[in-house]
Motif scaffolding. Structure first.
Motif, PDB file in Angstrom:
ATOM      1  N   ALA A  91      -7.667 -22.018   5.959  1.00 53.60           N
ATOM      2  CA  ALA A  91      -8.368 -20.785   6.420  1.00 53.60           C
ATOM      3  C   ALA A  91      -9.203 -20.137   5.416  1.00 53.60           C
ATOM      4  CB  ALA A  91      -7.622 -19.907   7.181  1.00 53.60           C
ATOM      5  N   GLU A 142     -31.335 -16.737  18.356  1.00 55.72           N
ATOM      6  CA  GLU A 142     -32.071 -17.891  18.125  1.00 55.72           C
ATOM      7  C   GLU A 142     -31.357 -18.968  17.237  1.00 55.72           C
ATOM      8  OE1 GLU A 142     -34.202 -18.442  20.027  1.00 55.72           O
ATOM      9  OE2 GLU A 142     -34.628 -16.397  20.641  1.00 55.72           O
ATOM     10  N   ARG A 143     -30.454 -18.445  16.457  1.00 52.28           N
ATOM     11  CA  ARG A 143     -29.716 -19.520  15.527  1.00 52.28           C
ATOM     12  C   ARG A 143     -28.258 -19.704  16.168  1.00 52.28           C
ATOM     13  NH1 ARG A 143     -28.526 -19.949   9.353  1.00 52.28           N
ATOM     14  NH2 ARG A 143     -26.763 -21.323   9.574  1.00 52.28           N
ATOM     15  N   ALA A 144     -27.940 -21.009  15.919  1.00 47.30           N
ATOM     16  CA  ALA A 144     -26.796 -21.477  16.480  1.00 47.30           C
ATOM     17  C   ALA A 144     -25.568 -21.402  15.394  1.00 47.30           C
ATOM     18  CB  ALA A 144     -26.703 -23.054  16.848  1.00 47.30           C
ATOM     19  N   VAL A 177     -31.683 -25.157  11.911  1.00 43.07           N
ATOM     20  CA  VAL A 177     -30.830 -23.744  12.160  1.00 43.07           C
ATOM     21  C   VAL A 177     -30.700 -23.479  13.478  1.00 43.07           C
ATOM     22  CG1 VAL A 177     -31.393 -21.343  11.620  1.00 43.07           C
ATOM     23  CG2 VAL A 177     -32.109 -22.996  10.048  1.00 43.07           C
ATOM     24  N   CYS A 178     -31.534 -23.508  14.361  1.00 40.16           N
ATOM     25  CA  CYS A 178     -31.399 -23.239  15.788  1.00 40.16           C
ATOM     26  C   CYS A 178     -30.537 -24.169  16.571  1.00 40.16           C
ATOM     27  CB  CYS A 178     -32.620 -22.895  16.520  1.00 40.16           C
ATOM     28  SG  CYS A 178     -33.369 -21.489  15.835  1.00 40.16           S
ATOM     29  N   GLU A 184      -9.808  -2.866 -11.792  1.00 37.10           N
ATOM     30  CA  GLU A 184      -9.348  -3.180 -10.466  1.00 37.10           C
ATOM     31  C   GLU A 184     -10.040  -2.633  -9.454  1.00 37.10           C
ATOM     32  OE1 GLU A 184      -5.292  -4.090 -10.165  1.00 37.10           O
ATOM     33  OE2 GLU A 184      -5.604  -5.125  -8.376  1.00 37.10           O
ATOM     34  N   ASP A 241     -15.638 -15.971  11.078  1.00 37.28           N
ATOM     35  CA  ASP A 241     -15.838 -15.181   9.645  1.00 37.28           C
ATOM     36  C   ASP A 241     -16.521 -14.277   9.926  1.00 37.28           C
ATOM     37  OD1 ASP A 241     -14.951 -16.308   7.444  1.00 37.28           O
ATOM     38  OD2 ASP A 241     -16.941 -16.740   6.686  1.00 37.28           O
ATOM     39  N   LYS A 290     -11.703 -22.824   4.028  1.00 37.33           N
ATOM     40  CA  LYS A 290     -12.878 -23.006   4.967  1.00 37.33           C
ATOM     41  C   LYS A 290     -13.984 -21.664   4.804  1.00 37.33           C
ATOM     42  CE  LYS A 290     -11.082 -25.340   9.108  1.00 37.33           C
ATOM     43  NZ  LYS A 290     -10.794 -24.999  10.378  1.00 37.33           N
ATOM     44  N   ALA A 291     -13.164 -20.506   4.579  1.00 39.44           N
ATOM     45  CA  ALA A 291     -14.169 -19.344   4.521  1.00 39.44           C
ATOM     46  C   ALA A 291     -14.839 -19.414   3.186  1.00 39.44           C
ATOM     47  CB  ALA A 291     -13.057 -18.329   4.510  1.00 39.44           C
ATOM     48  N   LYS A 310      -5.352 -10.540 -10.751  1.00 43.84           N
ATOM     49  CA  LYS A 310      -6.350 -10.929  -9.696  1.00 43.84           C
ATOM     50  C   LYS A 310      -7.643 -10.735 -10.102  1.00 43.84           C
ATOM     51  CE  LYS A 310      -7.088 -10.224  -4.742  1.00 43.84           C
ATOM     52  NZ  LYS A 310      -6.610  -9.597  -3.295  1.00 43.84           N
ATOM     53  N   VAL A 311      -7.916  -9.130 -10.733  1.00 42.94           N
ATOM     54  CA  VAL A 311      -9.329  -8.898 -10.931  1.00 42.94           C
ATOM     55  C   VAL A 311      -9.792  -9.942 -12.069  1.00 42.94           C
ATOM     56  CG1 VAL A 311     -10.698  -7.171 -12.033  1.00 42.94           C
ATOM     57  CG2 VAL A 311      -8.860  -6.518 -10.593  1.00 42.94           C
ATOM     58  N   GLN A 342     -26.757 -22.755   3.313  1.00 46.63           N
ATOM     59  CA  GLN A 342     -26.682 -23.184   4.588  1.00 46.63           C
ATOM     60  C   GLN A 342     -28.046 -22.988   5.355  1.00 46.63           C
ATOM     61  OE1 GLN A 342     -24.880 -20.358   7.119  1.00 46.63           O
ATOM     62  NE2 GLN A 342     -24.374 -18.891   5.698  1.00 46.63           N
ATOM     63  N   GLY A 343     -28.783 -21.994   4.789  1.00 48.52           N
ATOM     64  CA  GLY A 343     -29.966 -21.444   5.665  1.00 48.52           C
ATOM     65  C   GLY A 343     -31.114 -22.019   5.226  1.00 48.52           C
ATOM     66  N   MET A 387     -12.676 -32.073  15.161  1.00 51.09           N
ATOM     67  CA  MET A 387     -13.574 -31.366  15.141  1.00 51.09           C
ATOM     68  C   MET A 387     -14.488 -31.545  13.500  1.00 51.09           C
ATOM     69  SD  MET A 387     -12.305 -27.687  13.753  1.00 51.09           S
ATOM     70  CE  MET A 387     -12.751 -27.932  12.301  1.00 51.09           C
ATOM     71  N   GLU A 398     -12.983 -12.322 -11.869  1.00 51.63           N
ATOM     72  CA  GLU A 398     -14.070 -11.983 -12.844  1.00 51.63           C
ATOM     73  C   GLU A 398     -14.408 -13.377 -13.708  1.00 51.63           C
ATOM     74  OE1 GLU A 398     -13.090  -8.706 -15.141  1.00 51.63           O
ATOM     75  OE2 GLU A 398     -13.914  -7.133 -13.812  1.00 51.63           O
ATOM     76  N   TYR A 455      -6.792 -15.472  10.509  1.00 52.34           N
ATOM     77  CA  TYR A 455      -6.667 -16.791  10.978  1.00 52.34           C
ATOM     78  C   TYR A 455      -6.140 -16.815  12.386  1.00 52.34           C
ATOM     79  CZ  TYR A 455      -5.755 -21.691  11.466  1.00 52.34           C
ATOM     80  OH  TYR A 455      -6.020 -23.250  11.440  1.00 52.34           O
ATOM     81  N   ARG A 500     -25.160 -19.806  20.950  1.00 52.81           N
ATOM     82  CA  ARG A 500     -26.520 -19.234  20.279  1.00 52.81           C
ATOM     83  C   ARG A 500     -26.987 -17.997  21.282  1.00 52.81           C
ATOM     84  NH1 ARG A 500     -30.561 -23.652  20.100  1.00 52.81           N
ATOM     85  NH2 ARG A 500     -29.948 -23.861  22.395  1.00 52.81           N
ATOM     86  N   ARG A 536      -1.514 -22.988   6.702  1.00 56.04           N
ATOM     87  CA  ARG A 536      -2.499 -22.419   7.422  1.00 56.04           C
ATOM     88  C   ARG A 536      -3.414 -21.344   6.867  1.00 56.04           C
ATOM     89  NH1 ARG A 536      -0.911 -19.034  12.732  1.00 56.04           N
ATOM     90  NH2 ARG A 536      -2.042 -20.069  14.424  1.00 56.04           N
ATOM     91  N   GLU A 576       0.070 -10.622  -9.490  1.00 57.38           N
ATOM     92  CA  GLU A 576      -0.910  -9.938  -8.815  1.00 57.38           C
ATOM     93  C   GLU A 576      -1.877  -9.248  -9.768  1.00 57.38           C
ATOM     94  OE1 GLU A 576      -0.068  -8.205  -5.206  1.00 57.38           O
ATOM     95  OE2 GLU A 576       0.598 -10.112  -4.302  1.00 57.38           O
ATOM     96  N   ARG A 592     -17.896 -22.134   3.432  1.00 58.46           N
ATOM     97  CA  ARG A 592     -18.602 -21.708   4.290  1.00 58.46           C
ATOM     98  C   ARG A 592     -19.522 -20.805   3.405  1.00 58.46           C
ATOM     99  NH1 ARG A 592     -15.639 -19.064   7.859  1.00 58.46           N
ATOM    100  NH2 ARG A 592     -14.504 -20.810   8.320  1.00 58.46           N
TER     101      ARG A 592
END
Lengths: 232, 232
Positions: free
Chosen positions: B117, A174-176, B145-146, A114, A184, B120-121, B94-95, B129-130, B1, B99, A192, A226, B113, B91, B124
């Motif tokens: 959060a 340059e990136r948004a 991207v920009c 762990e 994050d 979302k993280a 957890k590992v 994404q890139g 949003m 794993e 949060y 950005r 909440r 707990e 993301r």
DNA sequence: CCGACCTGTCACATGGTTGTAACATTGCGT
DNA sequence: ACGCAATGTTACAACCATGTGACAGGTCGG
């Protein structure tokens, strides 16, 4: 920083425990330093610049939490990842520990497995880049080594959060980025806070940079912000 | 949003808990699916292809960990992000959970909440994404991207809606689209706006692109609009 | 304990964006 | 050329995202 192996500082007043941890970590390919109290630990931090700290909650003299806070307060060590160790039953202190700046929290007893897993996770999370070089754009210079920002050689006075924000931007130009992404990346994934908080810090940063560099941080309406040297 | 429109599969054997989570997520703009056991969960995964899974540790029959492992083993579902839910006191697992392939780990009880959060993280972090390439045609460049559009290296100032409209056109060239189709694709299916609104945005876009690129967006009388590099 | 600082959040101000309508223009069939 | 329908163009009010200043709580150093 010379070798691939990261250096870990183990701070615990019980020698056998330190030893056990050290063995486990060395088997996993880490270098280890050991300290029995906050004073020794601090010396090690200064002398050897470890990549992370395993910090026992209970320490003779300065307590672990206190020590963590101190490290987080000083600029040179603020980015040093810390994992808190605590005996079972003290779980209520978890919040306190994390608020003191710890990046993770492990309850004794724990398996070596762990430990290594969490340690890896923390290192992965906290070492996105090892920029030792100053970054410069326009007359704006961010020096990660000195942990300082100057605009045309004039020091810019900003808080830790604005510093991290600026650093992120200067390494990701340059990136948004959306507010969520910034939270994050700059605040750290596990917090949060309201997304609008980003706006406020952007504002503070813009203000601190002055009109000369105000255009560097651009608002991307409906998306986020950005950092760009090009005009919008 | 965020009109993310992401779908989350909630797997827990206790209906009230599922319900609570579902409500929280729906308020945050997510679609929810529910399952009480691994079998149902698997069906849902196959049928509805959710974007992420909230998986309780304890399940009747196949346990959560087991199920996670299975998902990670199969190629089609290997990339599916998983957040493990576990009761307090477990707990130590957890590992093991991490794993097994879980991307994060939340201890019950948790606040809605915190759940949102972390969710979302994780989304993301795991959403590729890139890799979005800039699209170029003539001197017109749209860089997702920009999040910026340039015409012969000169930034083009357009609003979010025009941006999305242009992006759609640049990825769907040469074909004519009706106003209804554009509303569907660019505005999103469930909104109610006049079809003539499209005309106005087309106009704004044409104007912003300038005369150099005015011909790119062509009117198809009686049908709609078309984005084409060829002259009409 | 106090005062300086930093942080996150709020309430309000401000300015950009949006959808709509009204009017002008164009295209097309007769 | 005329009339009708489709589209172009403009103006505008409501709305929404962001900018901005103020504030309370917290931390740290004296």
């Amino acid at each position: 920083m010379s070798k691939s192996g990261k250096t870990v500082l183990i701070v615990d007043d019980e020698a056998p425990i330190r030893e056990m941890i050290a063995v486990a970590l060395e088997m996993a390919g880490y270098e280890c330093l050991e300290a029995a109290n906050a004073q020794d630990a601090h010396s090690h931090v200064v002398d050897h610049k470890p990549d992370m700290i395993l910090l026992d909650w209970m320490l003779p003299g300065t307590s672990g939490v206190e020590f963590a806070r101190r490290l987080k307060r000083e600029e040179l060590t603020a980015e040093l990842p810390i994992i808190m160790l605590t005996a079972k039953g003290e779980e209520d202190n978890k919040v306190q520990g994390l608020e003191a700046g710890a990046d993770d929290y492990i309850t004794k007893p724990f398996s070596p497995r762990e430990l290594v897993a969490r340690l890896k996770a923390v290192l992965r999370r906290t070492t996105p880049q090892g920029i030792e070089e100053p970054i410069e754009v326009g007359g704006l210079v961010l020096d990660p080594v000195c942990h300082r920002v100057t605009s045309f050689d004039v020091p810019v006075d900003i808080g830790p959060t604005e510093y991290r924000l600026l650093q992120f931007f200067m390494t990701h130009q340059e990136r948004a980025y959306s507010r969520a992404q910034l939270l994050d990346q700059v605040w750290g994934g596990n917090v949060y806070v309201e997304e609008r908080t980003v706006d406020v810090h952007i504002r503070r940063l813009r203000k601190a940079l002055g009109q000369a560099h105000e255009h560097l941080i651009q608002t991307v309406r409906g998306t986020g912000y950005r950092f760009s040297t090009k005009a919008s």
